[in-house]
Scaffold this active site. Structure first.
Site, short mmCIF file in Angstrom:
data_model
loop_
_atom_site.label_atom_id
_atom_site.label_comp_id
_atom_site.label_asym_id
_atom_site.label_seq_id
_atom_site.Cartn_x
_atom_site.Cartn_y
_atom_site.Cartn_z
N SER A 191 0.82 -1.22 0.00
CA SER A 191 0.00 0.00 0.00
C SER A 191 0.85 1.27 0.00
CB SER A 191 -0.94 0.01 1.21
OG SER A 191 -1.77 -1.14 1.23
N ARG A 192 2.08 1.14 -0.46
CA ARG A 192 3.00 2.28 -0.52
C ARG A 192 3.30 2.87 0.86
NH1 ARG A 192 3.43 0.09 -4.72
NH2 ARG A 192 3.64 1.04 -6.78
#
Length: 215
Positions: A191-192
């Site tokens: 999810s970065r």
């Protein structure tokens, strides 16, 4: 371009980096990560992107190979009259970036570059392959040349000069040692929400401050 670059994505899932696992000295962690990259057989594990700044303030990057890590300093070799060499002669501030895609890791370093001793450059030069030593003597690195044929003719002529003799290191070729003042470790996460930890060298030039950065 027919390829939609915006749709090229990859989820990072290969690891994490916890504050409790960080050593006090960032060089210890760098050595571990470099060893991990070598053992994982990543492509060119010692490749490092070197950033310098021209006298006009223009940034420039290129890739070299790390050839030593000793006493907390990062060492690479190049032509002192190359573009990076001329930049460093005017401004010794430098950046180094290691990117190991296979491990989803990056290390970004800022520091000060200085030439290593002639004796250290001589010692390393002697370990280089014969053709690399000849190439270092004849290459006007970063300068325009008429053709590849021109370079090959220079190479053949120079090689003939050193038949039966030890090839000497040219004065305009040698090493730089980079003393780091800032080191950031980046580990890709889902999810970065990447793990980023920054080490900053303190005024005593011995201790490091550690902090987590937002992804």
């Amino acid at each position: 371009m027919k390829i939609n670059l915006a749709n090229i994505r990859q989820e990072y899932t290969k690891g994490g980096l916890k504050a409790n696992d960080l050593p006090e000295d960032p060089i210890t962690l760098f050595e571990k990560w470099l060893n991990d990259a070598i053992e994982a057989k990543t492509e060119e594990p010692t490749a490092v992107i070197v950033g310098t700044v021209s006298p006009e303030g223009t940034p420039s990057t290129r890739t070299v190979l790390l050839k030593a890590l000793r006493e907390g300093q990062f060492v690479f070799y190049t032509n002192y009259e190359s573009r990076k060499g001329s930049h460093l002669a005017q401004n010794p501030h430098i950046s180094l970036s290691f990117v190991w895609h296979e491990l989803e890791r990056q290390v970004h370093i800022e520091g000060i570059a200085a030439k290593v001793s002639p004796e250290e450059s001589d010692a390393y030069f002697k370990t280089r392959p014969y053709k690399s030593r000849i190439g270092a003597r004849i290459s006007p690195q970063s300068r325009p040349v008429g053709s590849r044929v021109e370079i090959m003719r220079l190479f053949v002529a120079e090689a003939a000069r050193w038949i039966g003799r030890e090839v000497e290191r040219p004065d305009n070729w040698g090493g730089y040692e980079v003393t780091p003042t800032r080191i950031e470790f980046w580990q890709g996460r889902p999810s970065r929400l990447h793990d980023r930890f920054l080490y900053i060298l303190q005024e005593d030039k011995q201790n490091w401050k550690r902090e987590r950065l937002a992804p």
